[in-house]
Design an enzyme around this catalytic site. Structure first.
Site, PDB file in Angstrom:
ATOM      1  N   VAL A   1       0.904  -1.256   0.101  1.00  0.00           N
ATOM      2  CA  VAL A   1      -0.214   0.167  -0.025  1.00  0.00           C
ATOM      3  C   VAL A   1       0.892   1.119   0.114  1.00  0.00           C
ATOM      4  O   VAL A   1       1.981   0.938   0.412  1.00  0.00           O
ATOM      5  CB  VAL A   1      -1.132   0.009   1.188  1.00  0.00           C
ATOM      6  CG1 VAL A   1      -2.078  -1.028   1.235  1.00  0.00           C
ATOM      7  CG2 VAL A   1      -0.046  -0.192   2.477  1.00  0.00           C
ATOM      8  N   SER A   2       0.380   2.350  -0.424  1.00  0.00           N
ATOM      9  CA  SER A   2       1.282   3.620  -0.493  1.00  0.00           C
ATOM     10  C   SER A   2       1.423   4.182   0.702  1.00  0.00           C
ATOM     11  O   SER A   2       2.624   4.973   0.596  1.00  0.00           O
ATOM     12  CB  SER A   2       0.489   4.763  -1.469  1.00  0.00           C
ATOM     13  OG  SER A   2       0.156   3.873  -2.734  1.00  0.00           O
ATOM     14  N   THR A   3       0.693   4.458   1.534  1.00  0.00           N
ATOM     15  CA  THR A   3       1.174   5.048   3.025  1.00  0.00           C
ATOM     16  C   THR A   3       0.608   4.122   4.138  1.00  0.00           C
ATOM     17  O   THR A   3       0.120   3.007   3.816  1.00  0.00           O
ATOM     18  CB  THR A   3       0.043   6.225   3.125  1.00  0.00           C
ATOM     19  OG1 THR A   3      -1.215   6.016   3.217  1.00  0.00           O
ATOM     20  CG2 THR A   3       0.127   7.183   1.711  1.00  0.00           C
TER      21      THR A   3
ATOM     22  N   GLY B   1       4.784   1.800   0.865  1.00  0.00           N
ATOM     23  CA  GLY B   1       5.729   2.559  -0.035  1.00  0.00           C
ATOM     24  C   GLY B   1       5.087   3.130  -1.208  1.00  0.00           C
ATOM     25  O   GLY B   1       3.943   2.760  -1.706  1.00  0.00           O
TER      26      GLY B   1
ATOM     27  N   GLN C   1      -2.852   3.251   5.038  1.00  0.00           N
ATOM     28  CA  GLN C   1      -3.754   2.431   4.406  1.00  0.00           C
ATOM     29  C   GLN C   1      -3.412   1.103   4.883  1.00  0.00           C
ATOM     30  O   GLN C   1      -2.337   0.491   5.577  1.00  0.00           O
ATOM     31  CB  GLN C   1      -3.161   2.342   2.958  1.00  0.00           C
ATOM     32  CG  GLN C   1      -3.652   3.751   2.201  1.00  0.00           C
ATOM     33  CD  GLN C   1      -3.527   3.537   0.863  1.00  0.00           C
ATOM     34  OE1 GLN C   1      -2.381   3.284   0.450  1.00  0.00           O
ATOM     35  NE2 GLN C   1      -4.530   4.028  -0.002  1.00  0.00           N
TER      36      GLN C   1
END
Length: 318
Positions: free
Chosen positions: A30-32, A57, A35
């Protein structure tokens, strides 16, 4: 490189199709930090993945420490599984780089929601289509870049980013971050080929010794560049900080013993005579000061390395 990756994947498919399937290892990103990966994990477990590696990341960055460790540790016959391609790679070229690393280890790749499965003929066909798309994408970008530069020059404008030319702090900061990301991507791309040697030889050996050993294997490292690369791996949690400890002073024979052990561990298939040839190329003198290495001298150092625990008793050179 794309054609090589596709050929490697095809060869791996031919090999793995004749042997039992290994583990299914899931990768969820996941990006953050805010999440969660639960939805991806549920889908991966339903597909048969008992082990799932999580990563937090940005999709815009190639810096994926957890993915890099997974690719380094994956075994032949295993399959890396993701829910969607965008969970694994930030671009087609990045995806092909990861698949090339996997196929070099004899492992496969599968995306649950995309027609990509390198263990099947259909999946290989889809991979070839992606490779063609990547080549076309790069060619179009190159053409647009050249056309843009030519148009700018015709209008009397200088090519490039004006913020960088004018040395604006915010643009210089962005450029530095981009350079760091690109550096990290380059280091990760080859780490599986040189980091094991570093782990075996540090901190008993100096960076100069290790750089010379790696040079025999095709890596044109300087000691400082090698130390910097390892420092980056440590900062990203992909290598142990003990590798950066200062090398203790060692008697000449002890240094030779650990050097021979490092060469032998890097390639256990080398014969005693071949190890001696490598030492001569490194301009290392024998324990008695000679320039020609006899197999018996190499064997004595390997035997000492086994007695001191640098090599396992089961390891031997012929």
């Amino acid at each position: 490189m794309i054609s090589q990756a596709l050929q490697m994947a095809a060869d791996t498919h031919n090999r793995t199709s004749r042997r039992p399937q290994g583990r299914l290892i899931g990768y969820a990103r996941v990006s953050t930090d805010e999440q969660a990966t639960q939805a991806q994990e549920m889908e991966l477990r339903s597909a048969g993945c008992e082990t799932i590696v999580q990563e937090h990341g940005s999709g815009a960055s190639r810096a994926r420490p957890a993915l890099s460790r997974l690719v380094q540790d994956i075994g032949a016959g295993d399959t890396l599984v993701v829910v969607r391609l965008d969970r694994l790679a930030r671009s087609v070229s990045h995806l092909l780089d990861v698949i090339e690393d996997l196929t070099a280890k004899g492992a496969n790749f599968r995306s649950l929601r995309d027609p990509i499965d390198t263990s099947t003929p259909q999946g290989m066909f889809s991979l070839q289509v992606l490779g063609a798309v990547a080549q076309l994408e790069r060619a179009l970008i190159s053409e647009r870049t050249k056309a843009g530069i030519a148009a700018a020059k015709a209008k009397g404008r200088l090519p490039g980013n004006p913020g960088i030319r004018e040395r604006r702090p915010e643009m210089l900061s962005k450029m530095k971050l981009a350079q760091q990301a690109a550096y990290g991507a380059r280091i990760q791309a080859t780490a599986s080929q040189w980091l094991p040697t570093v782990k075996r030889m540090r901190p008993d050996h100096t960076w100069d010794d290790i750089a010379r050993v790696l040079k025999q294997r095709g890596f044109d490292w300087t000691p400082e560049r090698l130390r910097r690369a390892v420092k980056w791996m440590v900062s990203e949690g992909m290598a142990d900080a003990s590798l950066l400890r200062k090398s203790p002073p060692r008697p000449p024979e002890h240094r030779l013993m650990t050097l021979v052990a490092g060469i032998h561990s890097s390639n256990p298939e080398l014969t005693l005579r071949e190890i001696g040839t490598q030492l001569e190329r490194l301009h290392e003198r024998t324990p008695r000061g000679g320039t020609k290495w006899a197999p018996s001298s190499v064997k004595n150092l390997i035997d000492r390395a086994k007695r001191t625990g640098l090599l396992m008793e089961s390891q031997s050179a012929g």
